[in-house]
Motif scaffolding. Structure first.
Motif, PDB file in Angstrom:
ATOM      1  N   LEU A 170      70.929 185.397  50.977  1.00 56.89           N
ATOM      2  CA  LEU A 170      69.695 186.103  50.583  1.00 56.89           C
ATOM      3  C   LEU A 170      68.971 185.352  49.469  1.00 56.89           C
ATOM      4  O   LEU A 170      67.756 185.206  49.481  1.00 56.89           O
ATOM      5  CB  LEU A 170      70.041 187.491  50.035  1.00 56.89           C
ATOM      6  CG  LEU A 170      70.041 188.689  50.963  1.00 56.89           C
ATOM      7  CD1 LEU A 170      70.173 189.957  50.126  1.00 56.89           C
ATOM      8  CD2 LEU A 170      68.772 188.750  51.792  1.00 56.89           C
ATOM      9  N   PRO A 181      70.054 193.722  50.700  1.00 56.50           N
ATOM     10  CA  PRO A 181      70.980 193.118  51.664  1.00 56.50           C
ATOM     11  C   PRO A 181      71.161 194.053  52.854  1.00 56.50           C
ATOM     12  O   PRO A 181      71.182 195.279  52.682  1.00 56.50           O
ATOM     13  CB  PRO A 181      72.285 192.974  50.883  1.00 56.50           C
ATOM     14  CG  PRO A 181      72.068 193.601  49.552  1.00 56.50           C
ATOM     15  CD  PRO A 181      70.747 194.261  49.523  1.00 56.50           C
ATOM     16  N   MET A 191      77.754 197.760  47.583  1.00 53.21           N
ATOM     17  CA  MET A 191      78.594 196.710  47.009  1.00 53.21           C
ATOM     18  C   MET A 191      79.867 196.484  47.843  1.00 53.21           C
ATOM     19  O   MET A 191      80.984 196.720  47.368  1.00 53.21           O
ATOM     20  CB  MET A 191      78.977 197.084  45.562  1.00 53.21           C
ATOM     21  CG  MET A 191      77.810 197.346  44.624  1.00 53.21           C
ATOM     22  SD  MET A 191      76.617 195.980  44.462  1.00 53.21           S
ATOM     23  CE  MET A 191      77.623 194.695  43.766  1.00 53.21           C
ATOM     24  N   TYR A 194      82.559 194.358  46.135  1.00 54.97           N
ATOM     25  CA  TYR A 194      83.451 195.054  45.198  1.00 54.97           C
ATOM     26  C   TYR A 194      84.524 195.848  45.967  1.00 54.97           C
ATOM     27  O   TYR A 194      85.694 195.870  45.581  1.00 54.97           O
ATOM     28  CB  TYR A 194      82.663 196.029  44.321  1.00 54.97           C
ATOM     29  CG  TYR A 194      81.751 195.401  43.288  1.00 54.97           C
ATOM     30  CD1 TYR A 194      81.594 194.016  43.170  1.00 54.97           C
ATOM     31  CD2 TYR A 194      81.042 196.203  42.408  1.00 54.97           C
ATOM     32  CE1 TYR A 194      80.752 193.468  42.208  1.00 54.97           C
ATOM     33  CE2 TYR A 194      80.203 195.669  41.439  1.00 54.97           C
ATOM     34  CZ  TYR A 194      80.053 194.296  41.351  1.00 54.97           C
ATOM     35  OH  TYR A 194      79.223 193.769  40.394  1.00 54.97           O
TER      36      TYR A 194
END
Ligand code: NDP
Length: 254
Positions: A170, A181, A191, A194
């Motif tokens: 990106l 995204p 996320m 994560y």
């Protein structure tokens, strides 16, 4: 102080600091990346920051691992390779892959605290695997905890690395900017990198069946769950067309 007392004391301190970290990060956004702000003292270049912060987890682990009497046994060796697969990449490859915004810097305080924790984490897990983990004999290879743990580790690793790669792509399309995204884990959560990180270390803790591994999962969650919530809020405030049904870090739940 004996080595055992030191090890147990440090382990206990990490459990306590995971609790302190989650409380602190629930009202302060760690000043790096999209939450970088002035007023936190000196800053350093982003790539250098990543190397300095993450490399102790690899190097300190190596040192303590190879001082143990079990260092050359099969199962500890496999777990050592899993650890280093992640940390050699994170310390020495990832920092040179990321697409840094021109002129971006990172707060030294964050790097110093992260680096200190990574050293402690390397000490705890490296020491545990080769000094204390008497259950990690070849029989452990067929234990469901080891098998499931390795599978989780592999899945988390893939989710984390692929999501990080998508963010890099990106940034390449639009240098210096943030975009929404889309695709893969981003369909469900803001996320997924994560989430992948937390799954990776849950797998490692299960496969090694250790309090040292558990302390790392809790510390990772203490860092990444509040950060994911803050980033999710930031996405919603920044992009009016941000997907409404996307969660922060746990699909359908959080
Ligand atoms: P982020 O997802 O915030 O950022 C990763 C990279 O992607 C950065 O270079 C960032 O740029 C860029 N980026 C992020 N979002 C976008 C977007 N929407 N559009 C374009 N570029 C974007 O992750 P972190 O930097 O916090 O963490 C990086 C890795 O380190 C992750 O894999 C994470 O799991 C791991 N980590 C592990 C921790 C642990 O406790 N175990 C603690 C912290 C991180 P920019 O820097 O400019 O924002």
């Amino acid at each position: 102080m004996t080595d055992d007392t030191l090890f147990n004391g440090v382990l206990l301190a990490v459990f306590a600091s995971a609790l302190a970290t989650v409380l602190l990060l629930s009202w302060v956004d760690a000043p790096y990346g999209r939450h970088q702000s002035s007023g936190w003292g000196p800053t350093i270049p982003v790539r250098l920051g990543w190397v300095l912060m993450e490399s102790p987890a690899s190097l300190v682990f190596f040192y303590f691992y190879f001082t143990g009497q079990q260092a050359f046994q099969l199962v500890p060796l496999l777990l050592m390779v899993m650890w280093q697969l992640h940390y050699m990449h994170r310390s020495f490859i990832y920092p040179f892959q990321i697409r840094v915004k021109p002129g971006a810097r990172t707060t030294m305080l964050v790097i110093a605290l992260g680096s200190f924790y990574c050293g402690i984490n390397g000490y705890l897990n490296g020491t545990y695997l080769s000094h204390y983990a008497n259950h990690l004999t070849v029989d452990w290879l067929t234990d469901p905890r080891f098998i499931l743990g390795v599978m989780l580790f592999g899945f988390g690793y893939y989710l984390n690395k692929r999501s990080d790669r998508m963010l890099r792509e990106l940034r390449e399309q639009n240098p210096g900017a943030y975009q929404i995204p889309r695709g893969f884990g981003f369909n469900w959560v803001s996320m997924p990198n994560y989430l992948g990180e937390i799954i990776t270390w849950s797998g490692f803790a299960l496969a090694s069946w250790s309090l040292a591994g558990l302390s790392f999962v809790l510390f990772t969650m203490a860092n990444l769950v509040p950060r994911a919530l803050a980033n999710h809020r930031w996405y919603r405030e920044t992009f009016s067309d941000y997907p409404r049904d996307r969660k922060a870090i746990i699909p359908y739940i959080l």
